[in-house]
Design a protein around this motif. Structure first.
Motif, PDB file in Angstrom:
ATOM      1  N   HIS A 155     -27.330 -52.376   5.897  1.00 44.85           N
ATOM      2  CA  HIS A 155     -28.578 -51.755   6.331  1.00 44.85           C
ATOM      3  C   HIS A 155     -29.397 -51.418   5.089  1.00 44.85           C
ATOM      4  O   HIS A 155     -28.888 -50.784   4.165  1.00 44.85           O
ATOM      5  N   LEU A 199     -35.190 -47.811  15.202  1.00 42.70           N
ATOM      6  CA  LEU A 199     -33.809 -47.386  15.000  1.00 42.70           C
ATOM      7  C   LEU A 199     -33.346 -46.639  16.246  1.00 42.70           C
ATOM      8  O   LEU A 199     -34.013 -45.736  16.728  1.00 42.70           O
ATOM      9  N   TYR A 247     -28.579 -43.929  14.637  1.00 37.27           N
ATOM     10  CA  TYR A 247     -28.936 -43.651  13.250  1.00 37.27           C
ATOM     11  C   TYR A 247     -29.327 -42.186  13.022  1.00 37.27           C
ATOM     12  O   TYR A 247     -29.611 -41.788  11.902  1.00 37.27           O
ATOM     13  N   GLY A 248     -29.344 -41.400  14.099  1.00 34.92           N
ATOM     14  CA  GLY A 248     -29.856 -40.036  14.005  1.00 34.92           C
ATOM     15  C   GLY A 248     -28.828 -39.029  13.510  1.00 34.92           C
ATOM     16  O   GLY A 248     -27.722 -39.378  13.096  1.00 34.92           O
ATOM     17  N   ILE A 249     -29.233 -37.774  13.571  1.00 38.54           N
ATOM     18  CA  ILE A 249     -28.374 -36.662  13.161  1.00 38.54           C
ATOM     19  C   ILE A 249     -27.186 -36.557  14.132  1.00 38.54           C
ATOM     20  O   ILE A 249     -27.364 -36.631  15.346  1.00 38.54           O
TER      21      ILE A 249
END
Lengths: 231, 219
Positions: free
Chosen positions: A154, A218, A222-224
């Motif tokens: 990535h 995304l 891909y987040g928190i």
């Protein structure tokens, strides 16, 4: 040469049984979209090389849980109890390396060399007698370079020549794997035309990259991760 | 009353000297950051590729692409740098770290450390521990004095596969601060009101008691 491809085309190049390096340390740098496509296409018997096994239900753990992975070369799987259970049940073959030694084995392959000498783990059970080399009065452990058929990476930004820029702690193994794999597939949410980057700001030069997949957005992967937020 | 973890951490934070470069292991050690004053002069190294990691970012500034090795959404201090894993471990193997604080399954009277593998039960893997333990100038182990079954974790000789030999300088538990010396283990401080005999009973390795030490003494 333009290297952009659709995600289907890019991942279809990977046959079952391939040896695949995957970037990422925890979430940052994990190419979730490429991994999802590999899950969808269903190649099996894969040997994966990745720092960790992600967390259960995420990233490469999905490939492991789906039975597509026969062997994992890694450093630490402490955050993935599913992977530990599969290892203990003998369903997943795991090879552990010290983290910096794994990085250096990959870097060494990427630099076109074949191995290096170290004193890390010399006294531990990870060192077999046949790994030892006496040279000019000192004993060293021989570590062989580690290459792969494919790397899935990535990048925060890329151009269609395959020049890559990483962000935050998502650099980790990616520039090393880009050098060490025969066929390098990169996903990015930000694909630019050549000339977009200042040349000295490029982390991985395009010579190492074979295909670039542009991501429209995304996903939540891909987040928190909420349980890593300290309240 | 302080929890066991708080007692260990509030003592362990004193190990960090101004101007140093420090790695804090996954688990208990990584929580030490929150015991440091906001303006403390230290560079926290995180083996996933950060020099200058700092406390958790404010909610609006949290970046899903920036974590420390324990997974926390850290902020970056002034002068921080980010780099790949080969560079990160070059910093470690070239002995540029002043201090690593790390957890243990077992530690012994020779300063041997075991923290990566309990065969057949829990094998999280080596991670960065082997290189950190072997190459950092000073290793301080943070651990509960006994395991969850009440069995000693400070042993005469480690039984689990070793992470590194003779690497530990100091052990900080919920009960005491113990140094590994050429003359064996020396109790420097007690963190609770406990007799020498009681402390020895909870410890498999033989303890030497520095003279004149009482509870809460700071040697």
């Amino acid at each position: 040469m333009k290297k952009n491809q659709t995600i289907e085309q890019a991942i279809a190049a990977i046959p079952s049984g391939a040896r695949v390096m995957i970037g990422g340390f925890g979430n940052p740098g994990t190419p979730f979209s490429l991994i999802h496509e590999l899950l969808r296409q269903g190649q099996t018997g894969l040997t994966l090389i990745k720092n960790d096994a992600n967390e259960a239900g995420h990233g490469i753990s999905k490939l492991i849980e789906n039975g597509q992975v026969s062997r994992l070369i890694t450093t630490h799987i402490g955050l993935n109890k599913r992977a530990i259970d599969l290892m203990n049940q003998g369903q997943l073959d795991i090879e552990f390396h010290p983290q910096g030694i794994l990085a250096e084995k990959i870097r060494t392959a990427g630099a076109g060399s074949f191995g290096f000498l170290t004193d890390i783990g010399l006294d531990s059970e990870i060192t077999r007698p046949e790994d030892l080399l006496d040279w000019q009065g000192q004993t060293y452990k021989v570590e062989m370079a580690l290459s792969a058929d494919f790397a899935l990476l990535h990048a925060a930004e890329a151009d269609w020549l395959g020049n890559l820029v990483y962000r935050g702690s998502a650099i980790n193994f990616s520039p090393l794997m880009a050098m060490a794999a025969d066929h390098v597939i990169v996903e990015t949410p930000s694909l630019a035309a050549p000339g977009h980057f200042r040349p000295e700001h490029i982390h991985t030069p395009g010579a190492f990259v074979d295909s670039v997949v542009s991501l429209a957005q995304l996903t939540s992967d891909y987040g928190i991760i909420d349980h890593h937020v300290r309240r | 009353m302080m929890s066991v973890a708080e007692r260990i951490l509030s003592r362990a934070v004193n190990e960090i000297t101004p101007g140093s470069i420090v790695n804090l292991g996954i688990g208990l050690p990584s929580r030490i950051m929150h015991y440091l004053p906001d303006d403390f002069d230290v560079q926290i190294h995180s083996e996933n590729g950060i020099l200058g990691a700092w406390k958790q970012a404010a909610p609006e500034a949290m970046d899903p692409f920036l974590i420390d090795a324990a997974g926390a959404y850290v902020s970056l201090g002034q002068g921080a740098s980010l780099f790949d894993s080969a560079v990160s471990f070059a910093i470690i193997r070239r002995a540029r770290l002043d201090l690593t604080m790390i957890g243990a399954f077992e530690v012994d009277s020779a300063g041997n450390l075991a923290n990566w593998k309990i065969p057949g039960k829990f094998s999280p893997g080596i991670g960065g521990a082997m290189e950190l333990a072997q190459k950092t100038r000073r290793i301080v182990v943070l651990t509960n004095h006994t395991d969850k079954y009440g069995k000693p974790k400070i042993l005469h000789t480690c039984r689990l596969p070793l992470t590194a030999k003779a690497c530990v300088s100091r052990i900080i538990t919920d009960l005491a601060v113990i140094d590994v010396t050429g003359d064996g283990l020396v109790v420097r401080e007690k963190l609770v009101d406990i007799s020498d005999a009681e402390l020895q009973e909870k410890t498999e390795a033989e303890l030497n008691f520095a003279t004149g030490e009482g509870p809460h003494d700071t040697a």
